[in-house]
Scaffold this active site. Structure first.
Site, PDB file in Angstrom:
ATOM      1  N   CYS A  53      -8.060  -7.487   6.359  1.00  0.00           N
ATOM      2  CA  CYS A  53      -8.376  -8.437   5.391  1.00  0.00           C
ATOM      3  C   CYS A  53      -8.726  -9.278   6.412  1.00  0.00           C
ATOM      4  CB  CYS A  53      -6.762  -9.210   5.028  1.00  0.00           C
ATOM      5  SG  CYS A  53      -5.357  -9.397   6.611  1.00  0.00           S
ATOM      6  N   LYS A  71       0.746  -0.866  -0.084  1.00  0.00           N
ATOM      7  CA  LYS A  71      -0.067  -0.070  -0.651  1.00  0.00           C
ATOM      8  C   LYS A  71       1.236   1.253   0.263  1.00  0.00           C
ATOM      9  CE  LYS A  71      -3.638  -2.766   2.164  1.00  0.00           C
ATOM     10  NZ  LYS A  71      -3.036  -4.360   2.081  1.00  0.00           N
TER      11      LYS A  71
END
Length: 456
Positions: free
Chosen positions: A232, A116
């Protein structure tokens, strides 16, 4: 795959028996592979013209693509040129959805290994500053490597707890990404070991950790700034309920509606404790509804009237530069603000602008590592080679991707090259790989040894 009974019972309660059966079946199917084009190097359209892989667009990430299992992008020279980052498709959503603008001050709070962070850095376009933090000092090694490989110069890599950062950085950041540590239920297909490690106590532990982190992150956000929270995992305690907790603790924060794509699910207020309707602005990605492993994403804004303290500024100190550095800057057409060049013993760095005071923090790397001062010369670094923009650097020598010399260069071998004697920048598709010194048709290889190609 045998799922824990307590996990199964909870998922049936969330999804219903019929949809749970579809979810469970999806875990037996092959997982999806993705790569994200590094827009610091080229546009997605430009990469598609040269891509040796069969690619399909990932709907929620404009520079993300699925690739076939038969391909191996990590074993291609383009990977070493930083053209793309290999990333699980649903994990591309958080950085894709955070509206970073060039010049922003950005924090990736739980950043390793860098998937990211590298997208946030590309969005900054070498302007502003990117703080990449991970509490695990051992994980910051891979984090820094990925940042350098992708050519991101305006960085501060740290290893600190959010509770230590929050008081010093209050109201400093324009954008913050918190991909929080979680119980990892979205990793079950990718890593079966996560199934064995799962337990309801993990959900409770991580939800507690998340809530401390996000409250600290909210304090570091400036009024009008925006923050992405993601996990997640599928547990409501770590998703809707963590957002519910943040909004209760920080009344100056509000949820922002995220886009919907096919297969996306809205957040579920009924899975929170208070049933607050604004939780529908968050998004859930389920692995049985789309081509990805699963994620939860929420976008928040800090209200404009929020009150914050003034952050102390970094003490930039302009010093007289050694002649070796000034000659190098002139040769390579690097137009740098000399007040931001720092020399630590023989190592030279270029610091980002408008930094806060970093004293007292565990800093892994601050600024772009330009290179080393040697006896009567300056030795430029591999990270600098990767960070050069068009028009900067030494004379560029482009080696075609199918030329066997390219792999030999990446193996740190001496190779025959035509050109003018002197320092050169070796490139593929016009983008830099590293330095070399040319003498009478032979290139002395200066590619960083720790990055060398180790395959075949």
């Amino acid at each position: 795959m045998k799922l824990p009974q307590e996990f199964t019972d909870r998922m049936i309660k969330l999804l219903g028996e019929e949809e749970f059966a579809i979810y469970e079946q999806s875990l037996t199917e092959p997982r999806y592979n993705g790569l994200r084009v590094n827009t610091l190097k080229m546009t997605p359209e430009e990469f598609l013209k040269i891509s040796p892989f069969e690619l399909r667009p990932i709907p929620w990430c404009p520079n993300g693509f699925y690739y076939n299992r038969e391909d191996n992008p990590a074993k291609h020279p383009y990977y070493h040129a930083g053209f793309y980052y290999i990333q699980e498709p649903s994990a591309m959503t958080p950085a894709s959805f955070l509206p970073v603008e060039p010049g922003d001050k950005v924090l990736d709070l739980c950043a390793a290994p860098g998937g990211k962070t590298t997208e946030l850095g590309a969005k900054l376009k070498k302007q502003g500053v990117l703080f990449s933090n991970d509490i695990s000092i051992s994980r910051t090694k891979a984090l820094l490597h990925n940042i350098e490989l992708n050519g991101i110069p305006n960085i501060v890599v740290m290893s600190e707890e959010s509770s230590k950062m929050a008081p010093k950085f209050e109201g400093y950041f324009d954008k913050i990404l918190v991909d929080a540590p979680c119980s990892g239920e979205g990793m079950f297909r990718k890593d079966p070991a996560m199934v064995k490690a799962w337990g309801p106590e993990k959900v409770e532990l991580y939800s507690s950790i998340q809530r401390e982190i996000i409250v600290d992150a909210a304090k570091m956000l400036k009024p009008g700034g925006m923050m992405i929270y993601s996990t997640c995992t599928f547990a409501p305690e770590e998703n809707e309920q963590s957002m519910e907790y943040l909004l209760e603790q920080c009344e100056d924060m509000e949820l922002v509606e995220l886009p919907m794509f096919e297969g996306f699910d809205k957040g579920h207020p009924e899975w929170s404790k208070s049933g607050r309707e604004d939780l529908t602005r968050t998004r859930r990605l389920w692995p049985h509804r789309l081509e990805g492993e699963g994620h939860f994403v929420a976008l928040l804004r800090k209200k404009e009237d929020a009150q914050v303290k003034r952050v102390r500024s970094y003490p930039y100190k302009k010093t007289k530069l050694p002649e070796e550095i000034t000659v190098f800057l002139k040769e390579t057409k690097l137009n740098l603000d000399e007040s931001r060049i720092e020399i630590h013993e023989d190592r030279v760095f270029y610091m980002p602008a408008e930094l806060p005071d970093l004293k007292g923090f565990r800093i892994v790397r601050a600024g772009l590592f330009l290179g080393n001062l040697k006896k009567k010369r300056f030795e430029p670094s591999q990270p600098l080679a990767m960070a050069f923009s068009e028009g900067e650097g030494y004379e560029r020598i482009n080696i075609p991707v199918d030329d066997e010399r390219l792999i030999r260069y990446l193996k740190c071998e001496t190779i025959p090259v035509e050109g003018k004697n002197g320092n050169v920048l070796i490139c593929v598709e016009g983008q830099p790989l590293g330095f070399g010194k040319l003498a009478n048709g032979m290139l002395k290889n200066k590619y960083r040894a720790s990055w060398r190609w180790m395959r075949g």
